[in-house]
Scaffold this active site. Structure first.
Site, PDB file in Angstrom:
ATOM      1  CE  LYS A  36      88.469  -1.383  79.177  1.00  5.66           C
ATOM      2  NZ  LYS A  36      89.717  -1.340  80.284  1.00  5.66           N
TER       3      LYS A  36
ATOM      4  CD  GLN B  60      83.958   4.430  82.528  1.00  6.47           C
ATOM      5  OE1 GLN B  60      83.858   4.742  83.413  1.00  6.47           O
ATOM      6  NE2 GLN B  60      84.495   3.796  81.943  1.00  6.47           N
TER       7      GLN B  60
ATOM      8  CE  LYS C 104      83.091   7.882  80.422  1.00  7.76           C
ATOM      9  NZ  LYS C 104      84.163   8.174  80.909  1.00  7.76           N
TER      10      LYS C 104
ATOM     11  CE  LYS D 244      86.952   5.477  87.191  1.00  9.76           C
ATOM     12  NZ  LYS D 244      87.144   6.114  85.606  1.00  9.76           N
TER      13      LYS D 244
ATOM     14  N   GLY E 178      93.738   2.903  83.645  1.00  7.31           N
ATOM     15  CA  GLY E 178      94.148   4.005  84.138  1.00  7.31           C
ATOM     16  C   GLY E 178      92.566   4.982  84.341  1.00  7.31           C
ATOM     17  CG  ASP E 179      89.872   8.249  86.493  1.00  5.20           C
ATOM     18  OD1 ASP E 179      89.866   8.057  85.471  1.00  5.20           O
ATOM     19  OD2 ASP E 179      89.992   8.534  87.336  1.00  5.20           O
TER      20      ASP E 179
ATOM     21  CG  ASN F 194      96.266   9.950  79.260  1.00  5.94           C
ATOM     22  OD1 ASN F 194      94.569  10.149  79.433  1.00  5.94           O
ATOM     23  ND2 ASN F 194      97.175  10.052  78.469  1.00  5.94           N
TER      24      ASN F 194
ATOM     25  CB  SER G  63      90.160   1.051  77.241  1.00  6.63           C
ATOM     26  OG  SER G  63      90.741   1.353  77.889  1.00  6.63           O
TER      27      SER G  63
HETATM   28  P1  NDP Z   1      95.754  12.353  85.642  1.00  7.35           P
HETATM   29  O1  NDP Z   1      96.004  11.910  87.211  1.00  7.35           O
HETATM   30  O2  NDP Z   1      96.228  12.022  84.013  1.00  7.35           O
HETATM   31  O3  NDP Z   1      96.118  14.261  85.614  1.00  7.35           O
HETATM   32  C1  NDP Z   1      94.775  15.302  86.660  1.00  7.35           C
HETATM   33  C2  NDP Z   1      95.409  16.331  86.689  1.00  7.35           C
HETATM   34  O4  NDP Z   1      94.455  16.795  87.069  1.00  7.35           O
HETATM   35  C3  NDP Z   1      96.311  16.317  86.521  1.00  7.35           C
HETATM   36  O5  NDP Z   1      97.053  17.728  86.526  1.00  7.35           O
HETATM   37  C4  NDP Z   1      96.106  17.143  88.688  1.00  7.35           C
HETATM   38  O6  NDP Z   1      97.053  17.690  89.145  1.00  7.35           O
HETATM   39  C5  NDP Z   1      94.578  18.068  88.301  1.00  7.35           C
HETATM   40  N1  NDP Z   1      94.064  17.310  89.136  1.00  7.35           N
HETATM   41  C6  NDP Z   1      93.605  16.116  89.554  1.00  7.35           C
HETATM   42  N2  NDP Z   1      92.810  16.300  90.863  1.00  7.35           N
HETATM   43  C7  NDP Z   1      92.873  17.881  91.289  1.00  7.35           C
HETATM   44  C8  NDP Z   1      91.937  18.443  91.717  1.00  7.35           C
HETATM   45  N3  NDP Z   1      91.295  17.853  92.745  1.00  7.35           N
HETATM   46  N4  NDP Z   1      92.003  19.529  91.613  1.00  7.35           N
HETATM   47  C9  NDP Z   1      92.743  20.286  90.765  1.00  7.35           C
HETATM   48  N5  NDP Z   1      93.371  19.576  90.039  1.00  7.35           N
HETATM   49  C10 NDP Z   1      93.351  18.492  90.342  1.00  7.35           C
HETATM   50  O7  NDP Z   1      94.656  12.512  84.902  1.00  7.35           O
HETATM   51  P2  NDP Z   1      94.021  11.974  83.632  1.00  7.35           P
HETATM   52  O8  NDP Z   1      93.944  13.232  83.065  1.00  7.35           O
HETATM   53  O9  NDP Z   1      93.671  10.706  83.495  1.00  7.35           O
HETATM   54  O10 NDP Z   1      91.953  12.723  84.262  1.00  7.35           O
HETATM   55  C11 NDP Z   1      91.309  13.671  84.140  1.00  7.35           C
HETATM   56  C12 NDP Z   1      90.028  13.450  84.565  1.00  7.35           C
HETATM   57  O11 NDP Z   1      89.597  12.711  82.689  1.00  7.35           O
HETATM   58  C13 NDP Z   1      89.302  12.594  85.280  1.00  7.35           C
HETATM   59  O12 NDP Z   1      87.743  13.195  85.572  1.00  7.35           O
HETATM   60  C14 NDP Z   1      89.192  11.081  84.746  1.00  7.35           C
HETATM   61  O13 NDP Z   1      87.880  10.668  85.616  1.00  7.35           O
HETATM   62  C15 NDP Z   1      88.325  11.453  82.885  1.00  7.35           C
HETATM   63  N6  NDP Z   1      89.017  10.669  82.511  1.00  7.35           N
HETATM   64  C16 NDP Z   1      90.232   9.751  82.182  1.00  7.35           C
HETATM   65  C17 NDP Z   1      90.581   8.866  81.294  1.00  7.35           C
HETATM   66  C18 NDP Z   1      91.560   8.490  80.962  1.00  7.35           C
HETATM   67  O14 NDP Z   1      92.066   7.703  80.110  1.00  7.35           O
HETATM   68  N7  NDP Z   1      92.571   8.732  81.512  1.00  7.35           N
HETATM   69  C19 NDP Z   1      89.202   8.460  81.022  1.00  7.35           C
HETATM   70  C20 NDP Z   1      87.869   9.231  80.460  1.00  7.35           C
HETATM   71  C21 NDP Z   1      87.949  11.040  81.606  1.00  7.35           C
HETATM   72  P3  NDP Z   1      98.264  17.290  89.763  1.00  7.35           P
HETATM   73  O15 NDP Z   1      99.167  17.377  88.787  1.00  7.35           O
HETATM   74  O16 NDP Z   1      98.469  18.714  90.447  1.00  7.35           O
HETATM   75  O17 NDP Z   1      98.215  16.408  90.184  1.00  7.35           O
END
Ligand code: NDP
Length: 451
Positions: free
Chosen positions: A89, A110, A113, A125, A164-165, A239, A383
């Site tokens: 997962k 993961q 976690k 992943k 998602g991620d 997100n 999830s």
């Molecule tokens: P999203 O794609 O929804 O959002 C990511 C955000 O971070 C966007 O605003 C993006 O900018 C910004 N971003 C991404 N890469 C960079 C970078 N290299 N430099 C600066 N800004 C950056 O992803 P999530 O919110 O889902 O995920 C964010 C983090 O949380 C990740 O590390 C992910 O692995 C982790 N995570 C997510 C989970 C989930 O359920 N979604 C679960 C557990 C962890 P822009 O809008 O310009 O693309």
């Protein structure tokens, strides 16, 4: 040679150029030292060497046609890391920076976690170096379909269930689910984060952000403090960041920043959540447009960032929530946060703090630091709640799911905190999370024999 150095040397030799994976492995192995010194069985069964090697690494080619009729090629990955506790997962990331090392670091994290949630989940992943930015709706759909045309043969409701991620939200999950159904003729829970009217769970969208705030709340309450009235900085605008900000408001805190890959917004009156959702969830445009409705806010584009750190960490705050990406908070940023009075960091992103920054947080008296593998586990936990609802053909209401999430986050906090105390490292939640997660996985591996 000590086993940490020996293992990292082995990984560098056998899996070259995977710096994020070595970083994640090193952090875990250093934390495990007191456990491995005490309980010799883990060395006897060679658990470390078995754990750092994924059970299966699938790499594939994705070809899809863009709007100009050109055939494009991307790389696809699914790393099925460890299945001792349940089906693999972990999310799928679509971002131009994706490579095998990044997917391996995320898959490795993961494992622990998922173990911490107390649910039956293995670790995995996946993703692609596809860059969704600037792509049309049709291009996104064709890419997702092409991605699933290979991935479908490797996943299943009891074997491997991606989510998602970064770059993969409800829209992408929908296109991939549709393609899976077309290819197999089966309507089954092979992905989580699905739409609400076709198998999704209420509160899954909100879960990672909400959970990260619940973890901070648990840390603060145990220290006789609370989130009420606290000024908070948040990085990211996706997100996790959006629902971190939403929950902070619900608990009486004031989130004053957000950032995306193009810049940072600072609104001392508090980030306007409706504007943020409109820009990032609906219009999918840059944060600079926040100024259109809130001209008093301050926007700093990346071109003007101090090379030493993202300006979000220079804003004075009580609590910080890094919710964008790995290694976004370095030692300079950690020093700045502490100097400006920050007392707590709760990580929504995976490994957002560099090793030096983590050392500083842990080494600062009374500082509360919640590492991502514990603090952001609410997403994967929910999830699993989606999988449970799918398997029993039920749909729970929002409050039921949110309450379960809250309890799971409390359980994770208690597990990290008690384990840290057991090893005379009170409030070292890195050690607590790594040892508590590792024990569950390692004991299951021993019970299941050398498979
Ligand atoms: P999203 O794609 O929804 O959002 C990511 C955000 O971070 C966007 O605003 C993006 O900018 C910004 N971003 C991404 N890469 C960079 C970078 N290299 N430099 C600066 N800004 C950056 O992803 P999530 O919110 O889902 O995920 C964010 C983090 O949380 C990740 O590390 C992910 O692995 C982790 N995570 C997510 C989970 C989930 O359920 N979604 C679960 C557990 C962890 P822009 O809008 O310009 O693309």
């Amino acid at each position: 040679m000590p086993y940490t150095a020996k293992t990292i040397e082995y990984l560098k030799r056998t899996s070259p150029a995977q710096s994020e994976f070595y970083q994640a492995t090193q952090e875990v192995l250093l934390s495990l030292r007191p456990l491995l010194d005490k309980e010799k069985k883990y060395q006897r069964y060679n658990i470390i060497e078995r754990l750092v090697e994924p059970e299966r690494q699938i790499m594939f080619k994705i070809t899809w046609m863009d709007d100009e009729g050109m055939v494009q090629v991307n790389k696809g990955y699914r790393i099925e890391f460890n299945s001792a506790l349940g089906p693999y997962k972990g999310g799928l990331r679509f971002h131009h920076s994706v490579n095998a090392g990044i997917i391996k670091f995320l898959g490795f994290e993961q494992i622990f976690k998922n173990a911490l949630t107390g649910l039956q989940l293995g670790g995995g992943k996946g993703g692609s170096n596809f860059d969704p930015k600037g792509k049309s709706e049709g291009e996104i759909m064709r890419f997702c379909q092409a991605f699933m045309s290979e991935l479908y043969r490797h996943i299943g409701p009891t074997t491997d269930v991606p989510a998602g991620d970064i770059g993969v939200g409800g829209r992408e999950i929908g296109y991939m689910f549709g393609q899976y159904k077309k290819l197999t003729g089966r309507y089954e829970g092979i992905l989580t984060g699905k739409g609400l009217n076709w198998g999704g769970s209420l509160a899954r969208t909100e879960a990672t952000g909400y959970g990260t705030v619940y973890f901070a709340q648990n840390m603060l309450e145990a220290a006789g403090n609370s989130l009420e009235g606290k000024t908070c900085v948040v990085s990211g605008a996706g997100n996790v960041a959006i629902y971190t900000i939403e929950k902070l408001y619900e608990l009486g805190a004031i989130p004053i920043s957000a950032s995306d890959s193009r810049g940072t917004i600072y609104d001392k009156e508090g980030i306007n959540l409706n504007t943020l959702k409109e820009l990032k969830e609906n219009k999918k445009v840059s944060l600079v447009h926040y100024l259109d409705e809130h001209p008093h806010a301050i926007y700093t584009p990346v071109e003007l960032y101090d090379t030493k750190m993202n300006p979000v960490w220079a804003i004075s705050c009580d609590v910080a929530f890094p919710c964008a990406t790995q290694n976004e908070l370095n030692e300079n940023a950690a020093k700045e946060l502490i100097k400006n009075g920050c007392i707590c960091v709760s990580e929504g992103a995976n490994m957002p703090s560099t090793a030096d920054a983590v050392d500083l947080f842990i080494g600062t008296k009374n500082f509360l630091y919640g590492p991502g593998k514990a603090a952001n586990a609410g997403g994967v936990a929910t999830s699993q709640l989606e999988m449970s609802q799918n398997a029993s053909m039920q749909s729970w209401d929002f409050e039921t799911v949110d309450n379960k999430l809250k309890n799971i986050m409390k359980g994770i906090y208690i597990s990290c905190s008690e384990t840290a105390k057991e090893y005379n490292s009170t409030n070292n939640f890195v050690l607590g999370a790594n040892i508590a997660g590792f024990k569950k996985v390692a004991d299951a591996m021993i019970d299941q024999g050398s498979v």
